[in-house]
Design an enzyme around this catalytic site. Structure first.
Site, PDB file in Angstrom:
ATOM      1  N   SER A  57      15.548   4.854  84.581  1.00  0.00           N
ATOM      2  CA  SER A  57      15.888   4.645  83.176  1.00  0.00           C
ATOM      3  C   SER A  57      17.016   3.636  83.096  1.00  0.00           C
ATOM      4  O   SER A  57      17.802   3.495  84.047  1.00  0.00           O
ATOM      5  CB  SER A  57      16.336   5.965  82.533  1.00  0.00           C
ATOM      6  OG  SER A  57      16.887   5.759  81.241  1.00  0.00           O
ATOM      7  N   TYR A  62      21.175  13.650  82.826  1.00  0.00           N
ATOM      8  CA  TYR A  62      20.107  12.645  82.842  1.00  0.00           C
ATOM      9  C   TYR A  62      20.604  11.337  83.454  1.00  0.00           C
ATOM     10  O   TYR A  62      19.947  10.765  84.340  1.00  0.00           O
ATOM     11  CB  TYR A  62      19.599  12.413  81.421  1.00  0.00           C
ATOM     12  CG  TYR A  62      18.369  11.545  81.342  1.00  0.00           C
ATOM     13  CD1 TYR A  62      17.101  12.085  81.577  1.00  0.00           C
ATOM     14  CD2 TYR A  62      18.460  10.191  81.036  1.00  0.00           C
ATOM     15  CE1 TYR A  62      15.965  11.294  81.511  1.00  0.00           C
ATOM     16  CE2 TYR A  62      17.331   9.390  80.967  1.00  0.00           C
ATOM     17  CZ  TYR A  62      16.079   9.949  81.200  1.00  0.00           C
ATOM     18  OH  TYR A  62      14.951   9.162  81.132  1.00  0.00           O
TER      19      TYR A  62
END
Length: 255
Positions: free
Chosen positions: A147, A160
Site C-alpha cells: 500500500s 496497517y
C-alpha cells in the site's frame, strides 16, 4: 516486443483473497491474459463462485479453494491441490488483507495481531509454501500487494501502515534470496481505489473530501487501472525487475 509478450498462456497463478475487490480484478486480468487462475477465500462457496464467474467471463481454467492464509497447513494444501491440478505454479499474488482503524491508545492487541498476521505473516507463509515449486521450475513471480501507506502514514492506521511497510521490506528480502532461481518479487502499493471496502469512506462527504484533497488527480482510482502493471509483473517482460515497490496512488505521495 509485441503485445503477445504480455500473454500468460501456460502460466498458473494463485491469488489470495482473489474473490472480491482488487483481488477479483487481478484474477480476471490474469485469466484474460491466458493464465490458469486459482483464487482463495475463507469461504469455500465464495471461492468456487468467484472461480466460476472468472471462467465464464474469460474461458480460462479456474479453481476456487478455501483457505485461511494465516494457517500454513491450509496454504500448503492449496499449493498441493494447485500443482496436482495444473502441474505447476508460476505466479503468487499475496492480496488478502485487512484494516482496523483506531487511534493507537485505543488499539487492542487482538486487532493489532489480526492486521499483522493477515497482512504480513500470511504473505511470508504463502511464499514459503509456493517457492519450493517455483525453484523446481526455475521460474516464479511473487507480487505482494502492499500500500502507499507502507511509505506514508495516516492517523488511526498504525497496524496497517506498519504491516504494509513490513511487507515492502519482506519483498526486498524475497527478491535477494530467490533471484538466483529466476524468481522475482515485487510489491505493488495502491493508493485510494474505489472498491467495496472503501465505500464507507467514499460515501462520507468529509472523509471523501479529505482523500480528494490529497489526490492531484482529484478522483479515486479505478480497480482496472492496476491490471496493466499486474500483467507486466507476471509476464516474462519483467525478468529484470525485482525488489521494487511500485506506488500507484494518483500522485498522493508526490507531494
Amino acid at each position: 516486443m509485441s503485445m503477445s509478450d504480455f500473454k500468460l498462456d501456460g502460466k498458473v497463478a494463485l491469488i489470495t483473497g482473489g474473490c472480491q475487490g482488487l483481488g477479483l480484478e487481478f484474477s480476471r486480468a490474469l485469466a484474460n491474459a491466458g493464465a490458469s487462475v486459482v483464487v482463495t477465500s475463507r469461504d469455500e462457496r465464495k471461492a468456487q463462485a468467484a472461480a466460476e464467474v472468472i471462467r465464464q467471463e474469460t474461458g480460462g481454467d479456474t479453481l476456487g479453494l478455501a483457505a485461511d492464509v494465516t494457517d500454513f497447513r491450509q496454504i500448503q494444501a492449496v499449493v498441493d491441490k494447485t500443482v496436482g491440478t495444473f502441474d505447476r505454479l508460476d505466479i503468487l499474488i499475496n492480496n488478502a488483507g485487512v484494516n482496523v482503524r483506531k487511534p493507537i491508545l485505543d488499539y487492542d492487541e487482538q486487532s493489532w495481531d489480526l492486521v499483522q498476521t493477515t497482512n504480513l505473516k500470511a504473505p511470508f507463509l504463502c511464499a514459503k509454501a509456493v517457492v519450493p515449486q517455483m525453484i523446481k521450475q526455475k521460474f516464479g513471480r511473487i507480487i505482494n500487494i502492499a500500500s502507499m501507506l507502507g511509505t506514508v502514514a495516516l492517523p488511526e492506521r498504525s497496524a496497517y501502515c506498519s504491516s504494509k511497510g513490513g511487507l515492502i521490506q519482506l519483498t526486498k528480502v524475497m527478491a535477494l534470496e530467490w533471484a538466483e532461481h529466476n524468481i522475482t518479487a515485487n510489491a505493488v502499493c495502491p493508493g485510494p481505489f474505489a472498491t467495496d471496502i472503501n465505500q464507507a469512506v467514499i460515501n462520507n462527504p468529509e472523509a471523501n473530501q479529505f482523500f480528494l484533497n490529497h489526490l492531484p488527480i482529484k478522483r479515486w482510482g479505478k480497480p482496472e487501472e492496476l491490471t496493466g502493471l499486474m500483467i507486466y509483473l507476471a509476464s516474462d517482460l519483467s525478468n529484470f525487475m525485482t525488489g521494487s515497490a511500485i506506488v500507484i496512488d494518483g500522485g498522493w505521495t508526490s507531494e
